[in-house]
Design a protein around this motif. Structure first.
Motif, mmCIF file in Angstrom:
data_model
loop_
_atom_site.group_PDB
_atom_site.id
_atom_site.type_symbol
_atom_site.label_atom_id
_atom_site.label_comp_id
_atom_site.label_asym_id
_atom_site.label_seq_id
_atom_site.Cartn_x
_atom_site.Cartn_y
_atom_site.Cartn_z
ATOM 1 N N SER A 1 0.852 -1.178 0.000
ATOM 2 C CA SER A 1 0.000 0.000 0.000
ATOM 3 C C SER A 1 0.891 1.232 0.000
ATOM 4 N N LEU A 2 0.454 2.304 -0.673
ATOM 5 C CA LEU A 2 1.293 3.492 -0.851
ATOM 6 C C LEU A 2 0.478 4.754 -0.604
ATOM 7 N N TRP A 3 0.935 5.534 0.382
ATOM 8 C CA TRP A 3 0.288 6.794 0.742
ATOM 9 C C TRP A 3 1.247 7.958 0.513
ATOM 10 N N ALA B 1 5.987 9.727 -4.825
ATOM 11 C CA ALA B 1 5.107 8.563 -4.721
ATOM 12 C C ALA B 1 4.726 8.031 -6.103
ATOM 13 N N GLU B 2 4.536 8.922 -7.057
ATOM 14 C CA GLU B 2 4.168 8.485 -8.413
ATOM 15 C C GLU B 2 5.296 7.691 -9.068
ATOM 16 N N VAL C 1 -1.332 5.387 -5.717
ATOM 17 C CA VAL C 1 -1.036 6.337 -4.640
ATOM 18 C C VAL C 1 -2.340 6.816 -4.002
ATOM 19 N N LYS C 2 -2.395 6.766 -2.672
ATOM 20 C CA LYS C 2 -3.516 7.330 -1.925
ATOM 21 C C LYS C 2 -3.044 8.628 -1.276
ATOM 22 N N VAL D 1 4.926 8.397 1.906
ATOM 23 C CA VAL D 1 5.854 9.445 1.477
ATOM 24 C C VAL D 1 5.420 10.743 2.136
ATOM 25 N N ALA D 2 6.251 11.248 3.020
ATOM 26 C CA ALA D 2 5.899 12.458 3.760
ATOM 27 C C ALA D 2 7.059 13.455 3.726
ATOM 28 N N HIS D 3 7.336 14.087 4.850
ATOM 29 C CA HIS D 3 8.268 15.210 4.902
ATOM 30 C C HIS D 3 9.182 15.094 6.120
ATOM 31 N N GLY D 4 10.239 15.883 6.114
ATOM 32 C CA GLY D 4 11.190 15.835 7.207
ATOM 33 C C GLY D 4 10.550 16.095 8.555
#
Length: 219
Positions: free
Chosen positions: A52-54, A65-66, A76-77, A152-155
């Motif tokens: 699963s990919l968020w 993410a893409e 991608v969600k 996939v997020a941020h620092g």
């Protein structure tokens, strides 16, 4: 619950554009270097067998993410609550104008000295970020039926997740390194939260096993 969270930071994207404008959200697109980092990260995610990919709704996170989605075939969600902390009044300002806005702010005195309640003028504090992000990541872990979940997020978002689940002091926020396109591996198993890896880059990713198990007790 038996989950493995692959928590990533997006690949490289400039915070300040060639026009000198600061854009945090939706932000600037990935740089050429960032796209190459994304390709490397995607290869690792394919080998690790994510299910699963968020992604946050920031452009740089979605583009990362893409790239992973194209390599793995997993859609991608998008989750807006996973976006980076708000920088408030300096959003979409020229860097020189931003420095003027921040001249009396403790933020400008040194990022390494940031305290939990401090924030960019008009933006979010570390505490406010935590109140937004932690319920969101808990909901993903609870409601997503997949066992291996990639985010996939941020620092800043990644740091607050690590701080919360592993009991680090909030003052360690700026001392937790999160490189572009890095990977953190966290297991959530029957009430245990296990940190397998933090701030991994491509050279380390493929060394990690796919199986999820409780660590052995050294004797």
């Amino acid at each position: 619950m038996r989950k493995r969270l692959y928590l990533m930071r997006h690949a490289h994207a400039p915070a300040i554009g060639e026009d000198g404008i600061i854009r945090n959200h939706p932000g600037h697109p990935l740089s050429e270097e960032g796209r190459k980092q994304g390709e490397g990260l995607a290869e690792g995610m394919k080998e690790l067998g994510i299910e699963s990919l968020w992604s946050s709704d920031a452009l740089r996170a979605i583009q990362t993410a893409e790239i992973i989605s194209k390599k793995t075939g997993i859609p991608v969600k998008i989750e807006p609550l996973l976006r980076e902390f708000s920088i408030g009044d300096i959003e979409n300002k020229h860097i020189f104008e931003a420095k003027e806005i921040l001249k009396d702010s403790p933020i400008l005195s040194g990022f390494r000295k940031i305290f939990p309640e401090e924030k960019f003028p008009g933006g979010e504090s570390m505490i406010e970020l935590e109140k937004r992000v932690i319920p969101t990541i808990e909901k993903i872990l609870r409601d997503d039926p997949a066992e291996r979940i990639a985010v996939v997020a941020h620092g800043g978002v990644n740091r607050i997740i690590l701080i919360h689940f592993f009991g680090f002091p909030h003052t360690s926020f700026s001392l937790i390194e999160q490189d572009y396109a890095c990977l953190n591996i966290i297991d959530f198993i029957d009430g245990y939260t296990i940190l397998h890896a933090m701030n991994l880059t491509l050279n380390d990713i493929l060394k990690r096993k796919k199986d999820i198990k409780l660590p052995s007790i050294p004797m």
